[in-house]
Enzyme design. Structure first.
Site, PDB file in Angstrom:
ATOM      1  CB  ILE A 137      -0.885   0.051   1.168  1.00 41.51           C
ATOM      2  CG1 ILE A 137      -0.186  -0.053   2.598  1.00 41.51           C
ATOM      3  CG2 ILE A 137      -1.933  -1.187   0.992  1.00 41.51           C
ATOM      4  CD1 ILE A 137      -1.377  -0.078   3.670  1.00 41.51           C
ATOM      5  CG  ASP A 138      -0.035   4.268  -2.798  1.00 41.88           C
ATOM      6  OD1 ASP A 138       0.775   3.198  -3.410  1.00 41.88           O
ATOM      7  OD2 ASP A 138      -0.967   4.623  -3.144  1.00 41.88           O
ATOM      8  CE  LYS A 139       6.491   9.247   3.009  1.00 42.52           C
ATOM      9  NZ  LYS A 139       7.395  10.133   2.563  1.00 42.52           N
ATOM     10  NE  ARG A 237      -2.886   8.091  -4.494  1.00 43.92           N
ATOM     11  CZ  ARG A 237      -1.594   8.517  -4.071  1.00 43.92           C
ATOM     12  NH1 ARG A 237      -0.877   7.501  -3.959  1.00 43.92           N
ATOM     13  NH2 ARG A 237      -1.237   9.758  -4.235  1.00 43.92           N
TER      14      ARG A 237
END
Length: 303
Positions: A137-139, A237
């Site tokens: 998962i993204d930062k 997103r």
């Protein structure tokens, strides 16, 4: 060498073998796959194939993945929010702002650095820079990740991702008011040719499907639950922007900052999978982090 076994589905009929393998959850590039095919490391139904082989439903594809170049990852003791752990798997709740694995220019302070200090063993299939990491998962996204502690668990979890049997539900706040209560976004995602650091919906991208359900509507924002069928980079997103409802606070895909929130308002709250050893379905749920819960409460107060 490690072997990954994948079964082709009806919807993948007639795809070239390199495109088929590049579209799986393994983060393999098409160029990488083509080299493996050339080297005889891709076998379909027991026989080596050429790069122009067309997939048929039910094909049993075996990929022999070469060992990665050895690199050292620093083990860093840190407080990890571990939801579950046994001899095979670990489920951890990643905080917003933490990178999942080391990369050039960012070799310390990542989740993998913390896992290396916590665990004596992690799977090696994804290479020494990403030991144990099955998905990411993204930062600036918080939430649950499953980690493989051995290669048996890694292969099982990857195959579940490929076969779309893993439950991954995210809570998100998006700009605008979504009128319909439920929807599905089926739009391929690939690298943005104008900005290689961004992803976009593109005809030649990888298959990507997101299901969403409206939880609550506010004055100018909507609270939604998004469920992943596939797991492309920045998928939720990109998909929500594509249908006109970008994530609140998203510095890359959202409008100019119109809300007081650090990063995209996105939390991986539900994660479920079949345990690699027992076959039992297990599911975990992590509550919203404090900053996102506060954001939602403020939106609720403002109507």
């Amino acid at each position: 060498m490690n072997q990954i076994d994948i079964t082709a589905s009806e919807e993948q009929k007639s795809e070239r073998i390199d495109k088929f393998l590049a579209s799986t959850e393994n983060d393999w590039s098409r160029t990488q796959v083509q080299q493996w095919v050339k080297d005889g490391q891709v076998v379909v139904n027991g026989s080596a194939v050429k790069a122009n082989y067309k997939i048929q439903p039910g094909d049993q594809v075996t990929v022999t993945v070469p060992e990665p170049e050895a690199l050292d990852v620093l083990a860093e003791p840190m407080d990890l929010d571990i939801y579950y752990e046994d001899q095979d798997v670990l489920v951890v709740n990643k905080p917003r702002g933490m990178v999942v694995h080391p990369a050039p220019g960012h070799l310390t302070g990542t989740l993998v650095n913390g896992l290396m200090a916590h665990c004596t063993d992690l799977s090696g299939i994804n290479g020494v820079m990403r030991p144990g990491i099955v998905h990411r998962i993204d930062k600036d996204t918080s939430g649950l990740l499953m980690v493989a502690k051995n290669d048996m668990a890694h292969e099982s979890l990857v195959n579940q991702l490929v076969n779309k049997t893993v439950t991954r539900k995210y809570t998100a706040v998006v700009h605008g008011l979504i009128s319909h209560d439920d929807g599905t976004i089926d739009a391929p995602i690939g690298r943005d040719k104008k900005d290689r650091q961004s992803m976009t919906v593109t005809r030649d991208g990888k298959n990507a499907v997101t299901h969403f359900h409206v939880l609550e509507r506010f004055q100018d924002f909507t609270l939604v639950e998004c469920q992943l069928e596939t797991g492309r980079t920045h998928q939720i997103r990109v998909h929500m922007k594509y249908i006109g409802f970008p994530l609140a606070g998203d510095p890359k895909y959202g409008p100019r900052k119109t809300i007081d929130f650090n990063g995209q308002a996105l939390h991986a709250g539900v994660l479920g999978f079949d345990h690699p050893r027992t076959g039992e379905y297990v599911e975990f749920e992590a509550p919203l982090p404090e900053d996102m819960a506060e954001l939602i409460e403020n939106l609720r107060k403002n109507g």
